[in-house]
Design an enzyme around this catalytic site. Structure first.
Site, short mmCIF file in Angstrom:
data_model
loop_
_atom_site.label_atom_id
_atom_site.label_comp_id
_atom_site.label_asym_id
_atom_site.label_seq_id
_atom_site.Cartn_x
_atom_site.Cartn_y
_atom_site.Cartn_z
N ASN A 124 -6.47 5.24 8.23
CA ASN A 124 -6.00 3.86 8.20
C ASN A 124 -6.73 3.11 7.10
OD1 ASN A 124 -4.83 1.34 9.20
ND2 ASN A 124 -6.85 0.87 10.06
N HIS B 159 -8.06 -0.70 6.24
CA HIS B 159 -8.33 -1.99 6.90
C HIS B 159 -8.88 -2.96 5.85
CE1 HIS B 159 -9.07 -4.55 10.37
NE2 HIS B 159 -10.19 -4.92 9.76
N GLU C 174 -7.42 -2.28 -2.39
CA GLU C 174 -6.78 -1.32 -1.47
C GLU C 174 -5.86 -0.37 -2.24
OE1 GLU C 174 -5.04 -2.86 2.21
OE2 GLU C 174 -6.12 -4.75 1.91
N ASP D 55 -9.76 0.75 15.03
CA ASP D 55 -10.59 0.40 13.86
C ASP D 55 -12.03 0.93 13.92
OD1 ASP D 55 -8.54 -0.96 12.56
OD2 ASP D 55 -9.14 -2.91 13.34
N ASN E 204 0.83 -1.22 0.00
CA ASN E 204 0.00 0.00 0.00
C ASN E 204 0.86 1.26 0.00
OD1 ASN E 204 -3.03 -0.42 0.12
ND2 ASN E 204 -2.35 -1.91 1.65
C1 GAR Z 1 -3.15 -4.66 4.10
O1 GAR Z 1 -4.09 -5.60 3.65
C2 GAR Z 1 -3.77 -3.73 5.11
O2 GAR Z 1 -5.11 -3.41 4.84
C3 GAR Z 1 -3.69 -4.57 6.35
O3 GAR Z 1 -2.43 -5.18 6.28
C4 GAR Z 1 -2.06 -5.36 4.91
C5 GAR Z 1 -0.71 -4.72 4.70
O4 GAR Z 1 -0.21 -4.99 3.42
N1 GAR Z 1 -3.86 -3.76 7.54
C6 GAR Z 1 -4.38 -4.21 8.67
O5 GAR Z 1 -4.75 -5.35 8.84
C7 GAR Z 1 -4.52 -3.16 9.77
N2 GAR Z 1 -5.34 -3.65 10.83
P1 GAR Z 1 0.94 -4.09 2.79
O6 GAR Z 1 2.06 -4.00 3.82
O7 GAR Z 1 1.39 -4.86 1.58
O8 GAR Z 1 0.38 -2.75 2.44
#
Ligand code: GAR
Length: 196
Positions: free
Chosen positions: A109, A111, A181, A152, A16
């Site tokens: 954030n 999620h 995302e 959250d 992300n």
């Molecule tokens: C993503 O799916 C994000 O939405 C989630 O972790 C992943 C990180 O991926 N976040 C959570 O679960 C927060 N509670 P990334 O490091 O490849 O962006």
């Protein structure tokens, strides 16, 4: 007016974070990323930062006596990087209350579920997708929301849905959600920055 500053918090692969970097480079986000804050020194997100010429800082909660002291260390770095917007992009620990209070309305954030479902303590990363599958949901998705003291539970800004498909595993569902995302997060960031 001047150029707006974004600071990103991440804990892992940082895909992300990369989507934000790419959107800035493509001028679809009109801002610069002034820094990356992580709670893990050994993650791909740090390489993504250095490849993009963005400074990063590892701030470990274990090195502070309590959450307030941890938060003060984060606030020190933020003072230096002057964010107009803070983006939690896969930051897997709770942001201290002194930080969320100071930046209220300017910290968001992403999620990987359709909040208010499958959020809160214990729901992060792959655990979210496993819970969605175990509950037999027909759809899932991702949510961008403001961060407040309540994990959250801050006001929802935008969501994107994906179907849950027969034979999905936590990994295949995670991939489908992650793809959304990467579209949703830069889009929301630009929308918020344009209103600042
Ligand atoms: C993503 O799916 C994000 O939405 C989630 O972790 C992943 C990180 O991926 N976040 C959570 O679960 C927060 N509670 P990334 O490091 O490849 O962006």
């Amino acid at each position: 007016l001047g150029v707006k500053n974004i600071v990103v918090f991440a804990s892992g692969s940082g895909s992300n974070f990369q989507a934000i970097i790419d959107a800035v480079e493509a001028n679809s986000i009109d801002a610069r990323i002034t820094g990356l804050i992580t709670n893990n020194s050994n993650i791909q997100a740090i390489d993504r930062a250095s490849n993009a010429g963005i400074p990063s800082r590892v701030i470990l909660p274990s090195q502070y006596s309590d959450s307030t002291a941890f938060g003060l260390a984060i606030l020190d770095v933020l003072e230096e990087w002057k964010p107009d917007l803070i983006v939690l992009a896969g930051y897997m620990i709770k942001v201290p209350t002194n930080v969320t209070r100071r930046y209220r309305g300017r910290i968001i954030n992403i999620h990987p579920a359709l909040l208010p479902k499958y959020g809160g303590k214990g729901y992060y990363g792959e655990r979210v997708h496993r819970a969605v599958l175990e509950a037999g949901e027909q759809e899932s998705g991702c949510t961008v929301h403001y961060v407040d003291e309540d994990y959250d539970r801050g006001p929802i800004i935008d969501q994107k849905k994906v179907p849950v498909l027969p034979g999905d595993t936590p990994q295949t569902l995670a991939e489908r959600v992650l793809h959304e995302e990467h579209q949703l997060l830069p889009q929301v960031i630009q929308q918020l920055l344009s209103k600042l």
